[in-house]
Design an enzyme around this catalytic site. Structure first.
Site, PDB file in Angstrom:
ATOM      1  N   LYS A 219       0.836  -1.201   0.000  1.00  0.00           N
ATOM      2  CA  LYS A 219       0.000   0.000   0.000  1.00  0.00           C
ATOM      3  C   LYS A 219       0.876   1.257   0.000  1.00  0.00           C
ATOM      4  CE  LYS A 219      -3.298   2.926   0.704  1.00  0.00           C
ATOM      5  NZ  LYS A 219      -4.395   3.274  -0.139  1.00  0.00           N
ATOM      6  N   LEU A 220       1.886   1.277   0.870  1.00  0.00           N
ATOM      7  CA  LEU A 220       2.794   2.429   0.896  1.00  0.00           C
ATOM      8  C   LEU A 220       3.503   2.549  -0.448  1.00  0.00           C
ATOM      9  CD1 LEU A 220       4.519   2.218   4.417  1.00  0.00           C
ATOM     10  CD2 LEU A 220       2.516   3.520   3.741  1.00  0.00           C
ATOM     11  N   PHE A 271       0.867  17.550  -5.890  1.00  0.00           N
ATOM     12  CA  PHE A 271      -0.187  16.648  -5.407  1.00  0.00           C
ATOM     13  C   PHE A 271      -0.589  17.004  -3.989  1.00  0.00           C
ATOM     14  CE2 PHE A 271       3.861  14.221  -4.779  1.00  0.00           C
ATOM     15  CZ  PHE A 271       3.850  14.093  -3.402  1.00  0.00           C
ATOM     16  N   CYS A 275      -3.250  10.997   1.471  1.00  0.00           N
ATOM     17  CA  CYS A 275      -2.427   9.787   1.432  1.00  0.00           C
ATOM     18  C   CYS A 275      -0.989   9.973   0.968  1.00  0.00           C
ATOM     19  CB  CYS A 275      -3.096   8.756   0.530  1.00  0.00           C
ATOM     20  SG  CYS A 275      -4.533   8.040   1.288  1.00  0.00           S
ATOM     21  N   GLN A 277       1.474  12.292   0.636  1.00  0.00           N
ATOM     22  CA  GLN A 277       2.525  12.847   1.487  1.00  0.00           C
ATOM     23  C   GLN A 277       2.683  12.031   2.768  1.00  0.00           C
ATOM     24  OE1 GLN A 277       3.074  17.077   1.849  1.00  0.00           O
ATOM     25  NE2 GLN A 277       3.055  16.915   4.065  1.00  0.00           N
TER      26      GLN A 277
HETATM   27  C1  UDX Z   1      -4.576   8.274  -3.793  1.00  0.00           C
HETATM   28  C2  UDX Z   1      -4.378   6.971  -4.586  1.00  0.00           C
HETATM   29  O1  UDX Z   1      -4.637   7.235  -5.984  1.00  0.00           O
HETATM   30  C3  UDX Z   1      -5.308   5.888  -4.062  1.00  0.00           C
HETATM   31  O2  UDX Z   1      -5.056   4.661  -4.727  1.00  0.00           O
HETATM   32  C4  UDX Z   1      -5.072   5.708  -2.559  1.00  0.00           C
HETATM   33  O3  UDX Z   1      -5.968   4.750  -2.038  1.00  0.00           O
HETATM   34  C5  UDX Z   1      -5.241   7.029  -1.832  1.00  0.00           C
HETATM   35  O4  UDX Z   1      -4.375   8.028  -2.412  1.00  0.00           O
HETATM   36  P1  UDX Z   1      -6.361  10.253  -3.790  1.00  0.00           P
HETATM   37  O5  UDX Z   1      -5.370  10.969  -2.945  1.00  0.00           O
HETATM   38  O6  UDX Z   1      -7.777  10.188  -3.326  1.00  0.00           O
HETATM   39  O7  UDX Z   1      -5.902   8.728  -4.035  1.00  0.00           O
HETATM   40  O8  UDX Z   1      -6.402  10.925  -5.257  1.00  0.00           O
HETATM   41  P2  UDX Z   1      -5.453  10.845  -6.546  1.00  0.00           P
HETATM   42  O9  UDX Z   1      -6.324  10.794  -7.730  1.00  0.00           O
HETATM   43  O10 UDX Z   1      -4.404   9.823  -6.437  1.00  0.00           O
HETATM   44  O11 UDX Z   1      -4.762  12.300  -6.552  1.00  0.00           O
HETATM   45  C6  UDX Z   1      -3.825  12.697  -5.566  1.00  0.00           C
HETATM   46  C7  UDX Z   1      -3.248  14.055  -5.923  1.00  0.00           C
HETATM   47  O12 UDX Z   1      -2.396  13.963  -7.060  1.00  0.00           O
HETATM   48  C8  UDX Z   1      -4.304  15.113  -6.276  1.00  0.00           C
HETATM   49  O13 UDX Z   1      -3.932  16.351  -5.711  1.00  0.00           O
HETATM   50  C9  UDX Z   1      -4.259  15.167  -7.781  1.00  0.00           C
HETATM   51  O14 UDX Z   1      -4.690  16.392  -8.304  1.00  0.00           O
HETATM   52  C10 UDX Z   1      -2.773  14.941  -8.026  1.00  0.00           C
HETATM   53  N1  UDX Z   1      -2.461  14.408  -9.358  1.00  0.00           N
HETATM   54  C11 UDX Z   1      -2.943  13.187  -9.732  1.00  0.00           C
HETATM   55  C12 UDX Z   1      -1.632  15.135 -10.207  1.00  0.00           C
HETATM   56  O15 UDX Z   1      -1.174  16.221  -9.862  1.00  0.00           O
HETATM   57  N2  UDX Z   1      -1.321  14.590 -11.432  1.00  0.00           N
HETATM   58  C13 UDX Z   1      -1.786  13.378 -11.842  1.00  0.00           C
HETATM   59  O16 UDX Z   1      -1.434  12.965 -12.969  1.00  0.00           O
HETATM   60  C14 UDX Z   1      -2.622  12.654 -10.972  1.00  0.00           C
END
Ligand code: UDX
Ligand code: ADP
Length: 477
Positions: A219-220, A271, A275, A277
């Site tokens: 998961k990590l 991002f 999760c 960070q």
């Molecule tokens: C993430 C994982 O995708 C998921 O599998 C896990 O269970 C929890 O953490 P989440 O944080 O809900 O999910 O959203 P995610 O779609 O992964 O986006 C995380 C961040 O990355 C957002 O701020 C998003 O805008 C950013 N992001 C995502 C980007 O900047 N570029 C990308 O190409 C994809």
């Protein structure tokens, strides 16, 4: 053991949607989601659910009070269930040893202690919250030390991979279900029981079983890999802006290599979310504890690059606005960490707002789904300001985009909500101070059209001039 009753401790972003889908797909199982918070549970039982997640309302409506229940009666739900999910929060520690890096397991521990206190029959306890490797061992230790004579526990790790905004689809069509357990006969039986629950809608071949530690580490690792891709493309976005390359074109060219793939290569202001960070900091902390400093430094760089990207974008805004934003009113479009969620945990918008506020700007903020109170709490938090009174006076929060732009010098787009693409930017331009700027932190707007209206446009990973895109480094010379 046949699973007829499931209890889920923690009615948050993970526990709520996950158990709603289990209830939908397993009509013969009674699912009870419990939480310490009376307010949260009453929201789950109301017409306005505590979290915004597309498709969730429908699922809850179909099952609530049929085989899906939300309750504060934690003890009864634990007592009755054969299988208990622990889906409580595991935030980064803010104090003591491992402060700022290690996961704080106090909520997991209190859930485990509650199970030990209440249970009168055998239980399968499933760790769903993201936890450090070997957390299952700690849960086992607590349960074992408080074991009543005839009660037996099996601890499983079953990390959740859903992403906010697409949670229901992710749950219904999961790429894989991961179940980690002990390599003993009773451990294997428990894995089979949990696997049976998922097999109501997930094909067996997509259910992967491993040992407990592999499951916890996977998961990590999955989150670290995803975040690493974003930091990688974000690092290249800086190179693009300096050279005239276009990060969208680079991402497409790179992603078409089937060994690399196209997902998670969207350059952005960085991002956010609860999760990425947290989990990487956790991984770094674990590596340091294992005396693996090179591995720790490798993953730390993913976080450092994310901080750099957020700061780089914030600095660009200030530079473009003639190096001063003092007393200038600026519009923030979007405050959630991504579209289709009202969640603001670790949202890059906080860093952008914090930097602008420190430089003396006044902010008009609009997000379609984030509660006004949440924005206020985030921006007056001690980690953001030591003068909450000042911040309260410096920000105004709006219910629609058009009111939020009146007399402002710039629009800073932090979240990629679809509605921002289709706004009437001519009307918006006429309401703004001139020259009017747009900083598109998500690369979603129609830049050429905005320039034709008269906006000065800046974005991530692409250099724009007044006459349109600079297509290559050569044309700039
Ligand atoms: C993430 C994982 O995708 C998921 O599998 C896990 O269970 C929890 O953490 P989440 O944080 O809900 O999910 O959203 P995610 O779609 O992964 O986006 C995380 C961040 O990355 C957002 O701020 C998003 O805008 C950013 N992001 C995502 C980007 O900047 N570029 C990308 O190409 C994809
Ligand atoms: P996540 O995103 O991991 O689901 P949330 O913060 O959204 O995290 O949800 C976690 C929930 O767990 C919160 O609603 C919190 O009140 C609840 N919680 C924490 N500790 C306990 C506990 N010991 N018993 C019951 N609920 C708990």
């Amino acid at each position: 053991m046949v699973i007829t009753k499931i209890c889920c401790i923690g009615a948050g972003y993970v526990g709520g949607p996950t158990c709603s889908v289990i209830a939908l797909k397993c009509p013969n199982i009674r699912v009870t989601v419990v939480d310490l918070s009376v307010e949260r549970i009453s929201q789950w039982n109301s017409d306005k659910l505590p979290i915004y997640e597309p498709g969730l309302d429908d699922v809850v409506k179909k099952c609530r009070n049929i085989n899906l229940f939300f309750s504060n009666d934690i003890e009864t739900a634990i007592d009755e269930a054969e299988l208990i999910f622990i889906s409580v929060n595991t935030p980064t520690k803010t104090f003591g040893n491992g402060r700022g890096r290690a996961a704080d397991l106090k909520y997991v521990e209190s859930a485990a202690r509650m199970i030990a206190k209440v249970a009168r029959s055998n239980k399968i306890v499933v760790e769903k919250s993201t936890v450090p490797v070997r957390a299952a061992e700690s849960i086992m230790h607590i349960l074992g030390a408080n074991q009543k004579m005839d009660v037996k526990y099996e601890i499983l790790s079953n990390p959740e991979f859903l992403a906010e905004g697409t949670a229901i689809d992710d749950l219904l069509n999961a790429d894989r279900i991961l179940i980690g357990g002990e390599c003993t006969e009773t451990g294997s039986n428990a894995i089979e029981e949990l696997s049976w629950v998922y097999q109501h809608w997930i094909p067996k071949e997509r259910i992967l079983t491993t040992n407990t530690w592999s499951s916890e580490l996977s998961k990590l690792a999955a989150n670290a890999f995803l975040a690493q891709r974003i930091s990688s493309i974000n690092s290249l976005s800086a190179v693009c802006e300096a050279t005239g390359a276009d990060v969208t074109e680079v991402a497409k060219a790179v992603g078409l290599d089937s060994r690399i793939g196209s997902k998670f290569l969207q350059a952005s202001i960085g991002f956010g979310g609860s999760c990425f960070q947290k989990d990487i900091l956790n991984l770094v902390y674990i590596c340091e504890g294992l005396n693996l400093p090179e591995v720790a430094a490798y993953w730390q760089q993913v976080i450092d690059m994310n901080e750099y990207q957020k700061m780089r974008f914030s600095q660009k805004i200030i530079e473009c606005l003639f190096n001063t934003v003092s007393d200038k009113r600026i519009t923030i479009f979007g405050f959630a960490f991504k579209k289709n969620t009202g969640d603001t945990r670790e949202t890059p918008a906080i860093t952008v707002c914090k930097t602008l506020l420190e430089e003396g700007a006044k902010l008009n903020i609009y997000d379609p789904k984030v509660d006004h109170q949440q924005i206020l709490e985030d921006l007056t938090h001690p980690s953001v300001t030591d003068s909450p009174e000042y911040v309260r006076k410096a920000i105004d929060i709006f219910d629609n985009a058009y009111d939020a732009v009146k007399d402002t010098y710039a629009i800073v787009l932090c979240t990629e909500w679809d509605e921002f693409v289709e706004l009437d930017y001519r009307a918006i331009y006429s309401k703004m101070m001139k020259p009017a700027y747009i900083f598109d932190g998500r690369k979603i707007l129609k830049h050429k059209e905005l320039q034709e209206i008269g906006f000065h446009v800046q974005t991530i990973g692409r250099k724009l001039n007044r006459t349109g895109l600079l297509r290559s480094w050569a044309t700039q010379q």
